[in-house]
Design an enzyme around this catalytic site. Structure first.
Site, short mmCIF file in Angstrom:
data_model
loop_
_atom_site.label_atom_id
_atom_site.label_comp_id
_atom_site.label_asym_id
_atom_site.label_seq_id
_atom_site.Cartn_x
_atom_site.Cartn_y
_atom_site.Cartn_z
CG LEU A 65 -4.38 6.54 5.34
CD1 LEU A 65 -3.55 7.57 4.58
CD2 LEU A 65 -5.52 7.22 6.08
N PRO A 66 -7.24 3.56 3.50
CG PRO A 66 -9.46 4.25 3.33
CD PRO A 66 -8.11 4.72 3.77
CE LYS A 168 -2.62 -7.76 2.67
NZ LYS A 168 -3.15 -8.20 3.92
CE LYS A 243 -6.86 -2.08 -0.80
NZ LYS A 243 -6.60 -1.46 0.49
P1 NAD Z 1 -11.07 1.48 7.44
O1 NAD Z 1 -11.84 2.05 6.31
O2 NAD Z 1 -11.77 0.89 8.62
O3 NAD Z 1 -10.07 2.61 8.02
C1 NAD Z 1 -9.43 3.59 7.25
C2 NAD Z 1 -9.44 4.89 8.06
O4 NAD Z 1 -8.72 5.89 7.34
C3 NAD Z 1 -10.86 5.45 8.28
O5 NAD Z 1 -11.06 5.67 9.67
C4 NAD Z 1 -10.85 6.75 7.47
O6 NAD Z 1 -11.66 7.75 8.05
C5 NAD Z 1 -9.39 7.12 7.53
N1 NAD Z 1 -8.97 8.05 6.48
C6 NAD Z 1 -9.21 8.00 5.16
N2 NAD Z 1 -8.61 9.02 4.52
C7 NAD Z 1 -7.97 9.75 5.48
C8 NAD Z 1 -7.16 10.91 5.47
N3 NAD Z 1 -6.89 11.56 4.33
N4 NAD Z 1 -6.66 11.37 6.63
C9 NAD Z 1 -6.93 10.74 7.80
N5 NAD Z 1 -7.69 9.61 7.88
C10 NAD Z 1 -8.19 9.14 6.73
O7 NAD Z 1 -10.07 0.40 6.80
P2 NAD Z 1 -9.27 -0.77 7.56
O8 NAD Z 1 -10.08 -2.01 7.56
O9 NAD Z 1 -8.72 -0.22 8.82
O10 NAD Z 1 -8.09 -1.03 6.50
C11 NAD Z 1 -6.99 -0.14 6.37
C12 NAD Z 1 -6.00 -0.75 5.42
O11 NAD Z 1 -5.57 -2.01 5.93
C13 NAD Z 1 -6.55 -1.03 4.01
O12 NAD Z 1 -5.57 -0.72 3.07
C14 NAD Z 1 -6.86 -2.52 4.05
O13 NAD Z 1 -6.79 -3.10 2.76
C15 NAD Z 1 -5.76 -3.02 4.95
N6 NAD Z 1 -6.06 -4.28 5.65
C16 NAD Z 1 -7.26 -4.46 6.25
C17 NAD Z 1 -7.54 -5.66 6.90
C18 NAD Z 1 -8.86 -5.90 7.58
O14 NAD Z 1 -9.15 -7.05 7.92
N7 NAD Z 1 -9.68 -4.87 7.80
C19 NAD Z 1 -6.56 -6.68 6.95
C20 NAD Z 1 -5.32 -6.44 6.36
C21 NAD Z 1 -5.08 -5.24 5.71
#
Ligand code: NAD
Length: 292
Positions: A65-66, A168, A243
């Site tokens: 999740l975000p 991390k 972030k």
């Molecule tokens: P994203 O926004 O693409 O995905 C998050 C998903 O969670 C979305 O599909 C959203 O609809 C869903 N969501 C939100 N609240 C919800 C709830 N209550 N119930 C069900 N679903 C819910 O984000 P992402 O890029 O996939 O990143 C996710 C996590 O991974 C973050 O914490 C980010 O910091 C971390 N991260 C991302 C990357 C990257 O390159 N994108 C790399 C390393 C770590």
């Protein structure tokens, strides 16, 4: 093969869930965005009607999740996943969140819970080559490790609850500061009439050497695969780096540690995001430093 509940099927969670399915696991999936859930169902997941339903009956329950508030709400809120999960389930949060929330949710879950943030980005999630940094009880780690290996190449047990998040943010604070100063060095070199290639050849074999320079070089040319050669897209978004630096600053404040270089990196990345650079790779900050 395991029964897995997976909640949060965005840029990272979508491909991670697909890799679990490819490895033969049963996945019950949920996302509040219907299109994200549809994609997981097309890949073979069972459609759950809520986060709690995805958690029910699963041996492992995973969230991606975000931010911390989404994680707290999904696990502990009304109709939360922790209460819906089996008492012997292993809960795994792969989101990048603050250490304090990770510890609070793990303690309140009443289950064996791991924080397991990742590095490797969307490409790593798709290729199944992520690095997992894991905090939580050793026994839960031992049970979850084979599941995490279906989504990643490197899985490290870093210590107790919150240790994965700590690893991390410490890593990314080092990376951000190193990248920012590497960019500064290239800009200074440009103004001094030194070519990118000459600086690269000297520094990559000298004490200025770093991953930011030799794998992710912020100017086009010396490292053909780095995002600089693709106009800084795609890559590790500067907004996500900002972030993570914010989380590092918050953690440092909470334990009374001064991180002045990390704070400066946060200031620079926040400014870059405010100026519209949020979606660019984080090495694209060289443009702001050049005043382009
Ligand atoms: P994203 O926004 O693409 O995905 C998050 C998903 O969670 C979305 O599909 C959203 O609809 C869903 N969501 C939100 N609240 C919800 C709830 N209550 N119930 C069900 N679903 C819910 O984000 P992402 O890029 O996939 O990143 C996710 C996590 O991974 C973050 O914490 C980010 O910091 C971390 N991260 C991302 C990357 C990257 O390159 N994108 C790399 C390393 C770590």
């Amino acid at each position: 093969m395991a029964r897995i509940g997976f909640v949060g099927l965005g840029n990272m969670g979508g491909p991670m869930a697909r890799n679990l399915l490819k490895a033969g696991h049963e996945v019950a999936a949920f996302d509040i965005v219907p299109a994200a859930l549809d994609r997981a169902v097309e890949a073979g997941a069972r459609r759950a009607g809520s986060a709690a339903e995805a958690a029910r009956g699963a041996e492992f329950v995973i969230t991606m999740l975000p931010a911390g508030r989404h994680v707290r709400e999904a696990w502990l809120g009304e109709g939360g996943m922790a209460a819906a999960s089996a008492p012997d389930a292993v809960l795994v949060d792969c989101s990048t969140i603050d250490v304090a929330t990770a510890r609070e949710v793990a303690a309140a879950s009443g289950r064996a819970m791991l924080d397991a943030p990742v590095s490797g980005g969307v490409m790593g999630a798709e290729a199944g080559t992520l690095t997992f940094m894991v905090g939580g009880p050793g026994e839960a780690f031992a049970r979850a490790e084979p599941i995490l290996r279906a989504m990643g190449r490197t899985v490290v047990h870093c210590g107790g609850p919150g240790a994965g998040q700590a690893a991390k943010i410490c890593n990314n604070m080092m990376l951000a500061a190193t990248m920012a100063v590497t960019c500064e060095a290239f800009v200074l070199a440009e103004k001094l009439g030194l070519s990118h290639q000459a600086l690269f050849e000297v520094a990559s074999k000298s004490s200025g050497q770093s991953w930011a320079l030799t794998t992710y070089c912020p100017v086009p040319g010396p490292v053909p695969g780095s995002p600089a050669n693709r106009d800084y897209r795609p890559g590790f978004a500067a907004a996500l780096m900002a972030k993570d630096l914010g989380l590092a600053e918050e953690a440092a404040r909470s334990v009374g540690v001064e991180t002045p270089v990390g704070a400066k990196a946060l200031e620079l990345y926040r400014r870059f995001v405010e100026q519209g650079g949020g979606e660019a790779d984080f090495s694209g900050i060289i443009r702001m430093l050049r005043k382009e």
